[in-house]
Design a protein around this motif. Structure first.
Motif, PDB file in Angstrom:
ATOM      1  N   LEU A 126      80.686 116.575  31.452  1.00 39.39           N
ATOM      2  CA  LEU A 126      81.565 115.504  31.935  1.00 39.39           C
ATOM      3  C   LEU A 126      82.223 115.877  33.264  1.00 39.39           C
ATOM      4  N   ILE A 127      82.597 117.151  33.400  1.00 37.43           N
ATOM      5  CA  ILE A 127      83.209 117.577  34.672  1.00 37.43           C
ATOM      6  C   ILE A 127      82.156 117.536  35.786  1.00 37.43           C
ATOM      7  N   ARG A 128      80.934 117.969  35.449  1.00 32.66           N
ATOM      8  CA  ARG A 128      79.845 117.897  36.440  1.00 32.66           C
ATOM      9  C   ARG A 128      79.646 116.442  36.896  1.00 32.66           C
ATOM     10  N   TYR A 129      79.685 115.531  35.922  1.00 32.66           N
ATOM     11  CA  TYR A 129      79.525 114.107  36.242  1.00 32.66           C
ATOM     12  C   TYR A 129      80.612 113.652  37.228  1.00 32.66           C
ATOM     13  N   LEU A 130      81.877 114.034  36.936  1.00 38.26           N
ATOM     14  CA  LEU A 130      82.970 113.578  37.807  1.00 38.26           C
ATOM     15  C   LEU A 130      82.843 114.143  39.227  1.00 38.26           C
ATOM     16  N   PHE A 131      82.404 115.401  39.324  1.00 41.16           N
ATOM     17  CA  PHE A 131      82.217 115.976  40.664  1.00 41.16           C
ATOM     18  C   PHE A 131      81.029 115.329  41.380  1.00 41.16           C
ATOM     19  N   SER A 132      80.117 114.722  40.601  1.00 47.77           N
ATOM     20  CA  SER A 132      78.925 114.118  41.217  1.00 47.77           C
ATOM     21  C   SER A 132      79.163 112.696  41.710  1.00 47.77           C
ATOM     22  N   ILE A 133      80.285 112.102  41.303  1.00 43.80           N
ATOM     23  CA  ILE A 133      80.537 110.706  41.725  1.00 43.80           C
ATOM     24  C   ILE A 133      80.785 110.654  43.233  1.00 43.80           C
ATOM     25  N   ASN A 134      80.167 109.691  43.862  1.00 44.41           N
ATOM     26  CA  ASN A 134      80.380 109.489  45.291  1.00 44.41           C
ATOM     27  C   ASN A 134      81.859 109.134  45.526  1.00 44.41           C
ATOM     28  N   PRO A 135      82.602 109.943  46.317  1.00 47.94           N
ATOM     29  CA  PRO A 135      84.041 109.682  46.486  1.00 47.94           C
ATOM     30  C   PRO A 135      84.331 108.276  47.024  1.00 47.94           C
ATOM     31  N   SER A 136      83.357 107.691  47.714  1.00 46.47           N
ATOM     32  CA  SER A 136      83.604 106.346  48.270  1.00 46.47           C
ATOM     33  C   SER A 136      83.836 105.324  47.144  1.00 46.47           C
ATOM     34  N   HIS A 137      83.347 105.661  45.945  1.00 44.07           N
ATOM     35  CA  HIS A 137      83.567 104.783  44.786  1.00 44.07           C
ATOM     36  C   HIS A 137      85.062 104.509  44.564  1.00 44.07           C
ATOM     37  N   TYR A 138      85.876 105.540  44.854  1.00 44.99           N
ATOM     38  CA  TYR A 138      87.317 105.412  44.606  1.00 44.99           C
ATOM     39  C   TYR A 138      88.071 104.777  45.776  1.00 44.99           C
ATOM     40  N   LEU A 139      87.405 104.636  46.922  1.00 46.00           N
ATOM     41  CA  LEU A 139      88.151 104.293  48.138  1.00 46.00           C
ATOM     42  C   LEU A 139      87.972 102.855  48.605  1.00 46.00           C
ATOM     43  N   LYS A 140      87.060 102.129  47.922  1.00 46.57           N
ATOM     44  CA  LYS A 140      86.748 100.783  48.410  1.00 46.57           C
ATOM     45  C   LYS A 140      87.856  99.790  48.106  1.00 46.57           C
ATOM     46  N   LYS A 141      88.470  99.940  46.938  1.00 45.78           N
ATOM     47  CA  LYS A 141      89.439  98.935  46.502  1.00 45.78           C
ATOM     48  C   LYS A 141      90.594  99.664  45.816  1.00 45.78           C
ATOM     49  N   VAL A 142      91.619  99.959  46.600  1.00 39.88           N
ATOM     50  CA  VAL A 142      92.713 100.784  46.097  1.00 39.88           C
ATOM     51  C   VAL A 142      93.989  99.947  45.998  1.00 39.88           C
ATOM     52  N   ILE A 143      94.629 100.008  44.852  1.00 41.86           N
ATOM     53  CA  ILE A 143      95.892  99.271  44.696  1.00 41.86           C
ATOM     54  C   ILE A 143      96.954  99.993  45.530  1.00 41.86           C
ATOM     55  N   PRO A 144      97.574  99.304  46.487  1.00 46.44           N
ATOM     56  CA  PRO A 144      98.542 100.008  47.350  1.00 46.44           C
ATOM     57  C   PRO A 144      99.814 100.390  46.608  1.00 46.44           C
ATOM     58  N   LEU A 145     100.550 101.309  47.217  1.00 44.76           N
ATOM     59  CA  LEU A 145     101.815 101.748  46.635  1.00 44.76           C
ATOM     60  C   LEU A 145     102.745 100.558  46.437  1.00 44.76           C
ATOM     61  N   GLU A 146     102.744  99.681  47.432  1.00 42.32           N
ATOM     62  CA  GLU A 146     103.559  98.473  47.350  1.00 42.32           C
ATOM     63  C   GLU A 146     102.723  97.320  47.861  1.00 42.32           C
ATOM     64  N   ARG A 147     102.696  96.222  47.115  1.00 41.30           N
ATOM     65  CA  ARG A 147     101.884  95.083  47.591  1.00 41.30           C
ATOM     66  C   ARG A 147     102.743  94.151  48.428  1.00 41.30           C
ATOM     67  N   LYS A 148     102.215  93.790  49.585  1.00 42.87           N
ATOM     68  CA  LYS A 148     102.951  92.833  50.411  1.00 42.87           C
ATOM     69  C   LYS A 148     102.231  91.492  50.286  1.00 42.87           C
ATOM     70  N   TYR A 149     102.742  90.648  49.382  1.00 41.16           N
ATOM     71  CA  TYR A 149     102.069  89.371  49.127  1.00 41.16           C
ATOM     72  C   TYR A 149     102.378  88.362  50.238  1.00 41.16           C
TER      73      TYR A 149
END
Ligand code: ACO
Length: 442
Positions: free
Chosen positions: A120-143
């Protein structure tokens, strides 16, 4: 085609046995820095690092019973090089914090918790980091003001919220998912370019307990638990193998046992295969540095609890790292247990092709609430009898089918069992070498 979770995990599961995996992930969310930043008068907020937190929960089932669970928090810390004025981040850390791992003893076949943890740890290190960066909930949303009449936010007044809900009822053809897509689309998320230089890190705190994720499972006489020293060696061997297989040669591994002399700690490191193991931790700073500016704050972590205590005692700005580690071992929760340790690794991985996460592999929840809700079908159950393992499986599979029209990921193991005679050959010399050494010391 790049590998997925099932392709990676099959090599860590017993041959020809079919397991089911639940893999939950919440939506990436920006959080405050995990290490307290020293206040500087001229800090420009736009130039500071960005920390993104992602929760992963895995549970493995066999014969319609959940039998193993692990929660890992992933942090992506985007860093801006000094004097770079464009908005891109030049480097990043990908930090995996292993929060909890647990078994319940109800598996009908022998499987290696060590192997599955490693997989499972090998799997997590294998994930393309861009997967986490495309759609990130901001610290504060400015609606945007134009949309506020449709959204219920933390600031929405009660009667306005009731109005919005009433309107939504009238729009019967709009499902929750459609509304989510239309109202919370791109303007409400941040997205980041993936830096090319990413340092991968892993850290965890080894402290044995009767149970962590499967409540009451200690009442199952078949559950196997490890002692403090046993757990330390268990983790050390997993992480050592990961260092050898996934990391570049100049990476480092660090081990700290609060309250233990370096000589004693080095004894644990004698069996490791990776060459760069050292006594210490990956958090940086010197013995005289203030602990608060070096030690990261993770949720449900004894180190973080101690830092909070120092704040309450008004000692946080006087406690250096040397005092921090010394006093940490005096804490009640440490005294009650056996050997505890902090293990960390840091370096560049040698994974040739990062994998892309698919819906089949991973259930990405829209909110942390939903993540907790599904996880709670497993962690909220009682495992003093087999019924708990069966019930949690039944509840999770029913929920996934009803709510998302999906099912658990099925994996057929491909790992051939270890040949017994090999073990005898491996263990015998260790015993015969260790015995004379002990005598020589006394
Ligand atoms: N009887 C005798 N030996 C057993 C049994 C059993 N029932 N089950 C496993 N073993 C042996 C294995 O053969 C293996 O031996 P080997 O090293 O000689 O090959 C060894 O015990 C380890 O077996 P694994 O399957 O790798 O691990 P285990 O089943 O002990 O699970 C775990 C490890 C998850 C830590 C378990 O001990 C546990 O649930 N502990 C309680 C919770 C806990 O302390 N979690 C860790 C917290 S630290 C953290 O999460 C960061």
């Amino acid at each position: 085609m790049s590998k997925g979770l099932a392709d990676i995990l099959k090599d860590y599961l017993p041959k020809d046995k079919t397991f089911d995996i639940l893999h939950l992930q919440n939506s990436p969310v920006e959080v405050r820095p995990i290490v307290t930043v020293e206040a500087q008068d001229n800090t420009d907020n736009d130039l500071s690092d960005v920390t993104i937190k992602i929760l992963h929960f895995f549970s493995l089932a066999y014969n319609k019973k959940f039998v193993f669970g692990m929660e890992i928090h992933v942090y992506i810390i985007l860093k801006k090089a000094e004097n770079i004025s464009n908005i891109d981040y030049s480097t990043a850390d990908r930090l995996l914090f292993v929060s909890k791992a647990d078994t319940n003893g109800y598996c009908d076949v022998k499987f290696s918790a060590k192997q599955i943890t490693k997989g499972l740890i090998r799997y997590l290190f294998s994930i393309n980091p861009s997967h986490y960066l495309k759609k990130v909930i901001p610290l504060e949303r400015k609606y945007p003001k134009s949309n506020l009449h449709k959204l219920i936010t933390k600031e929405t007044k009660l009667d306005d919220a009731l109005h919005i809900l009433a309107e939504r009822c009238n729009e019967s053809s709009t499902t929750k998912e459609m509304r989510y897509q239309s109202t919370l689309s791109e303007p409400y998320y941040n997205s980041y370019k993936t830096p090319s230089d990413i340092t991968s890190k892993l850290c965890l705190f080894t402290r044995p307990a009767d149970q962590y994720l499967f409540a009451e499972s200690s009442k199952n006489p078949k559950k196997h638990t490890l002692s403090g020293a046993g757990l330390l060696k268990w983790w050390l061997s997993i992480i050592d193998e990961l260092l050898c297989e996934l990391f570049m040669e100049d990476s480092i591994g660090k081990l700290r046992i609060p309250g233990e002399e370096p000589l004693t700690i080095r004894r644990y490191l004698k069996t490791t295969k990776f060459k760069n193991w050292m006594v210490g931790d990956i958090f940086g700073g010197t013995a005289n540095s203030l602990a608060i500016f070096s030690i990261p704050l993770f949720s449900d972590d004894p180190k973080s609890r101690f830092l909070h205590e120092l704040v309450e005692e008004n000692r946080v700005l006087t406690t250096n790292l040397s005092t921090f580690w010394m006093e940490l071992q005096e804490r009640q929760e440490f005294k009650l247990s056996e050997t505890v340790s902090v293990i960390g690794i840091s370096g560049h991985t040698i994974i040739p092709n990062f994998l892309n996460v698919t819906n089949k592999d991973t259930m990405i929840t829209l909110s942390k609430k939903e993540y907790k809700y599904i996880k709670n079908y497993i962690t909220g159950e009682e495992y003093n009898s087999e019924e708990g393992a069966l019930e949690s499986y039944e509840n999770v599979t029913n929920y996934l089918a009803y709510k998302f029209n999906t099912e658990l990921l099925s994996v057929i193991g491909g790992m051939t069992p270890r040949v017994k005679t090999q073990r005898v050959v491996e263990t015998q010399p260790v015993v015969s070498i260790l015995q004379p050494r002990k005598k020589a010391k006394t």
